[in-house]
Scaffold this active site. Structure first.
Site, short mmCIF file in Angstrom:
data_model
loop_
_atom_site.label_atom_id
_atom_site.label_comp_id
_atom_site.label_asym_id
_atom_site.label_seq_id
_atom_site.Cartn_x
_atom_site.Cartn_y
_atom_site.Cartn_z
N LYS A 37 -47.31 -76.54 -35.64
CA LYS A 37 -47.53 -77.77 -36.41
C LYS A 37 -47.48 -78.93 -35.43
O LYS A 37 -46.44 -79.30 -34.91
CB LYS A 37 -46.46 -77.93 -37.48
CG LYS A 37 -46.71 -79.12 -38.38
CD LYS A 37 -45.78 -79.08 -39.59
CE LYS A 37 -46.07 -80.21 -40.54
NZ LYS A 37 -45.91 -81.55 -39.94
N GLU A 66 -71.06 -85.30 -9.43
CA GLU A 66 -72.31 -84.89 -10.06
C GLU A 66 -72.34 -85.33 -11.52
O GLU A 66 -73.36 -85.80 -12.04
CB GLU A 66 -72.46 -83.36 -10.00
CG GLU A 66 -72.82 -82.85 -8.62
CD GLU A 66 -72.69 -81.32 -8.54
OE1 GLU A 66 -73.72 -80.65 -8.65
OE2 GLU A 66 -71.56 -80.82 -8.40
N TYR A 67 -71.18 -85.19 -12.16
CA TYR A 67 -71.09 -85.60 -13.56
C TYR A 67 -71.37 -87.10 -13.70
O TYR A 67 -72.15 -87.52 -14.54
CB TYR A 67 -69.72 -85.24 -14.11
CG TYR A 67 -69.52 -85.68 -15.55
CD1 TYR A 67 -69.90 -84.85 -16.59
CD2 TYR A 67 -68.98 -86.92 -15.85
CE1 TYR A 67 -69.75 -85.24 -17.91
CE2 TYR A 67 -68.83 -87.33 -17.16
CZ TYR A 67 -69.21 -86.49 -18.19
OH TYR A 67 -69.06 -86.89 -19.49
N SER A 106 -50.88 -82.23 -48.56
CA SER A 106 -49.80 -82.10 -47.57
C SER A 106 -49.11 -80.76 -47.82
O SER A 106 -49.59 -79.95 -48.62
CB SER A 106 -48.84 -83.27 -47.66
OG SER A 106 -48.25 -83.28 -48.92
N GLU A 125 -49.55 -71.15 -37.30
CA GLU A 125 -50.07 -72.11 -36.32
C GLU A 125 -49.00 -73.13 -35.95
O GLU A 125 -48.27 -73.57 -36.82
CB GLU A 125 -51.25 -72.89 -36.94
CG GLU A 125 -52.33 -72.01 -37.50
CD GLU A 125 -53.32 -72.79 -38.38
OE1 GLU A 125 -53.15 -74.01 -38.55
OE2 GLU A 125 -54.24 -72.15 -38.89
N CYS A 172 -20.99 -99.79 -5.53
CA CYS A 172 -21.80 -98.58 -5.62
C CYS A 172 -20.89 -97.35 -5.57
O CYS A 172 -20.09 -97.22 -4.65
CB CYS A 172 -22.81 -98.52 -4.48
SG CYS A 172 -23.68 -96.94 -4.38
S1 IVH Z 1 -52.77 -77.53 -42.75
C1 IVH Z 1 -53.48 -77.75 -47.04
N1 IVH Z 1 -52.24 -76.97 -40.24
O1 IVH Z 1 -49.00 -81.32 -41.20
C2 IVH Z 1 -53.25 -77.67 -45.59
N2 IVH Z 1 -51.48 -79.04 -41.10
O2 IVH Z 1 -47.94 -81.92 -44.32
C3 IVH Z 1 -52.83 -78.95 -45.03
N3 IVH Z 1 -50.32 -80.44 -39.47
O3 IVH Z 1 -50.82 -83.79 -42.80
C4 IVH Z 1 -52.66 -79.06 -43.61
N4 IVH Z 1 -50.52 -79.06 -37.77
O4 IVH Z 1 -51.04 -83.61 -40.31
C5 IVH Z 1 -52.11 -77.86 -41.24
N5 IVH Z 1 -51.88 -76.34 -38.04
C6 IVH Z 1 -51.74 -77.23 -39.03
C7 IVH Z 1 -51.09 -78.47 -38.84
C8 IVH Z 1 -50.97 -79.34 -39.91
C9 IVH Z 1 -50.06 -80.23 -38.17
C10 IVH Z 1 -49.91 -81.64 -40.22
C11 IVH Z 1 -51.02 -82.35 -40.89
C12 IVH Z 1 -50.63 -82.50 -42.33
C13 IVH Z 1 -49.18 -82.14 -42.32
C14 IVH Z 1 -48.84 -81.31 -43.52
#
Ligand code: IVH
Length: 669
Positions: A117, A36-37, A83, A115, A409
């Protein structure tokens, strides 16, 4: 249809398709079938083709990619993309909290958002009045590259934000990544095409985003998690948790392992939880980001030159360790390839006890100059299989012994061969029990029919007791036989029999993958299935026909033909069918109903209105096939400008030759 009607229908289609994309990709909860999609999507393409002036920036057709760029423009980030400072230990996190409290002159508890990373690439998406206008890389934090066309191909990036009023301009930030599964499939495909493989999912994501041809990006399994916005105050909320809620409501994926932590201790707990959980995730994470939840406090804390004071990245410890290489064992794989495996003095690598690691093949052993009794650096890479990185040569005593490759083997003792151009030594005895067991494990495993309860240990047990010696034996198993085995009972036996019955209705692609045919992986199996809907037609296919399928190389074609030519393999198929195995067909009426069903196009020369890949995609989306080799199977040769030798040959073969205008008429363009 007049323009006004078309406009209305197009708006409707866009809304519908965008909604279904959201349901499917973000919520993982589709409402309609693929068929359908596809119909909605085709209708959209045909209408947009007729009324190009009505194509909009948020049309789902934008996701297939567009013109090839000469290079990327630079984009200045209105608010710099900072960063993060790193923390490696619990103490580092406690110190972070101390700094925050000292800076704020405050001694009440502070809550944080924690969160995962993601290990991908940071990007910024600018939405103006809800419409995605610019997407860019982080770059040096101040300016990045304009990769809008590439980002638009990512299904989990909304082209238009969902819901009502928002600030005129919103800068959404997050991470583009490739899942571990997507990475594996991509590399497999690249191997088959003779291209270099990516070292890890991060590189794969980076390489895919940096394509000047967004159609290439569109074919890569990229995904996106949003984790923040440029200016959170514009959203008129109080804390980061609410920012994430808004992003989720507006159509983004926000990582589900994000937690609100009432204090830093809770964040440390969550870090330990994630460290435990990380290897079970579908994507790679390299740590956790902790952010002060309150936006007021974030603002008061501000930032230093390159990183905010209100957030920190807690990195998982590196997954490397040193240990002693005790000995080398030689494993026989399902295709007979002999893999050297290092037996190690057990060592803890990132929380997992490692006592074995792959050495890949003889050339790798020579290249790394490994010897028995060496101290070696061991690593658990993204795909979790431990490997030996290198010997620590400074620690050699002179008593280390070279590693000798076997000549027979280790299981069936037949002579091993190394074919020219291959890296692996191989046992070519098709009766070799080690190969048969491996083939069974593959057949029942995750990349095969995924039969519940038939893991390595169970299959070893059944194999040793001669209950299952080859694939078809599996389906002959009876509840009574199983129930009597050590460690089994009535219940588990009954469950196993049900699982077997359930697995008897695979798609063709799954069955071919499960059979473990050399060079035929999931990707090529899918391609084969779309050209050969039935097992019978595939078994009978000739090598040159198979090679004509886009994306199927000579190796795959040869692997298949060789496999089906072997009488014992054919017997396996017959037995499987006799025990009730049936291929689940992909909606056959649907396929036949497509306008170009059964037609095979070959393009030669330059087209004026399309790129070659667009033309090919059109054919495929209308159910036709594309061939790059001339043969009698080709039903239409499309001759563009400056068509050369192929055109002449097509004439000789008496094939139907059409021009671009005829082609456009055929595809309703
Ligand atoms: S916050 C000021 N949240 O980590 C806040 N970064 O060195 C900056 N990254 O370049 C980023 N998961 O690529 C944030 N949940 C997350 C992240 C995250 C991955 C990476 C991002 C950034 C690096 C920080």
């Amino acid at each position: 249809m007049n323009q006004a009607t078309a406009q209305r229908r197009l708006e409707e289609l866009r809304r519908e398709i965008n909604r279904h994309d959201y349901l499917y990709y973000v919520l993982d909860n589709p409402e309609i079938s693929d068929g359908e999609y596809d119909r909605l999507f085709r209708e959209l393409l045909v209408l947009e083709e007729k009324f190009p002036e009505l194509v909009t920036e948020d049309s789902p057709s934008m996701r297939v990619g567009g013109a090839v760029l000469a290079g990327f423009d630079t984009v200045e980030h209105r608010i710099p993309m900072l960063s993060l400072e790193n923390a490696f230990t619990d103490q580092d996190l406690l110190d972070f909290e101390k700094r925050v409290i000292r800076y704020l002159h405050r001694d009440v508890e502070i809550s944080y958002m924690a969160e995962p990373k993601l290990d991908g690439l940071a990007v910024e998406l600018v939405y103006e009045n809800g419409l995605l206008t610019i997407g860019s890389t982080r770059g040096d934090g101040r300016t990045g590259e304009n990769i809008t066309a590439n980002l638009k191909t990512i299904q989990t990036i909304p082209l238009r934000l969902r819901g009502g009023k928002l600030p005129d301009r919103l800068e959404v930030r997050g991470e583009v990544f490739i899942s571990i599964e997507g990475f594996r499939a991509l590399n497999e495909q690249r191997l088959q095409n003779g291209e270099n493989i990516f070292a890890n999912p991060r590189n794969a994501a980076a390489g895919s985003l940096r394509q000047l041809d967004s159609k290439i990006t569109a074919g890569r399994p990229l995904d996106f998690f949003a984790y923040g916005v440029g200016d959170p105050f514009a959203l008129q909320v109080e804390n980061h948790e609410q920012v994430l809620d808004i992003l989720r409501e507006r159509g983004f994926k926000v990582n589900e392992l994000t937690r609100l932590c009432p204090d830093i201790r809770a964040a440390i707990d969550h870090f330990n939880f994630l460290a435990d959980k990380r290897h079970g995730l579908e994507y790679e994470i390299d740590g956790m980001v902790v952010k002060v939840n309150s936006l007021d406090l974030q603002e008061r804390l501000g930032s230093k030159a390159r990183s905010p004071r209100w957030a920190v990245a807690c990195k998982f410890p590196a997954l490397q360790a040193t240990t002693r290489l005790l000995d080398v064992e030689f494993n026989v794989g399902r295709t007979g390839a002999i893999t050297p495996v290092a037996l190690l003095d057990p060592v803890n690598v990132g929380g997992v006890r490692v006592s074995r690691a792959t050495l890949h093949n003889e050339d790798e052993i020579i290249r790394k100059d490994l010897r028995i009794d060496d101290q070696v650096l061991v690593q658990r890479a993204g795909d979790v299989i431990p490997e030996v990185v290198k010997p620590i040569k400074e620690k050699r005593t002179g008593n280390e012994k070279p590693i000798a490759m076997p000549s027979r083997c280790p299981k069936c003792k037949s002579e091993l061969v190394r074919k020219s151009g291959e890296a692996a030594l191989r046992c070519v005895n098709i009766q070799c029990p080690a190969q048969r067991l491996r083939a069974l494990i593959h057949f029942a495993g995750k990349s095969g029919l995924d039969i519940e309860g038939f893991g390595v240990r169970v299959l070893e047990q059944l194999f040793e007791r001669n209950l299952v010696r080859s694939i078809p034996d599996l389906f002959e198993l009876r509840r009574e036989d199983l129930a009597e085995l050590p460690g089994w009972g009535e219940k588990s036996a009954a469950k196993a029999v049900v699982a077997l019955a359930k697995s008897k209705n695979p798609t063709l692609a799954r069955l071919i993958t499960a059979l473990g045919i050399r060079y035929v992986g999931e990707v090529s199996a899918q391609l084969l299935e779309s050209s050969y809907p039935s097992l019978d037609s595939l078994v009978k296919a000739e090598r040159k026909d198979l090679e004509e399928i886009e994306g199927v190389g000579p190796q795959v074609a040869a692997g298949l033909v060789e496999f089906f030519a072997n009488p014992s393999n054919r017997e396996i198929l017959t037995k499987l069918q006799n025990s009730g195995l049936r291929i689940k067909t992909a909606a056959p009426q649907d396929r036949a109903a497509q306008p170009l069903a059964g037609k095979v196009f070959l393009f030669t020369g330059a087209l004026r209105s399309f790129s070659r890949s667009e033309a090919k995609n059109r054919v495929k989306s209308l159910g036709g096939r594309v061939s790059s080799a001339l043969s009698r199977k080709v039903t239409h040769v499309v001759a563009g400008e400056k068509a050369g030798g192929k055109l002449a040959k097509a004439g000789d073969l008496g094939l139907a030759i059409i021009n671009e205008e005829d082609f456009k008429a055929m595809i309703g363009s």
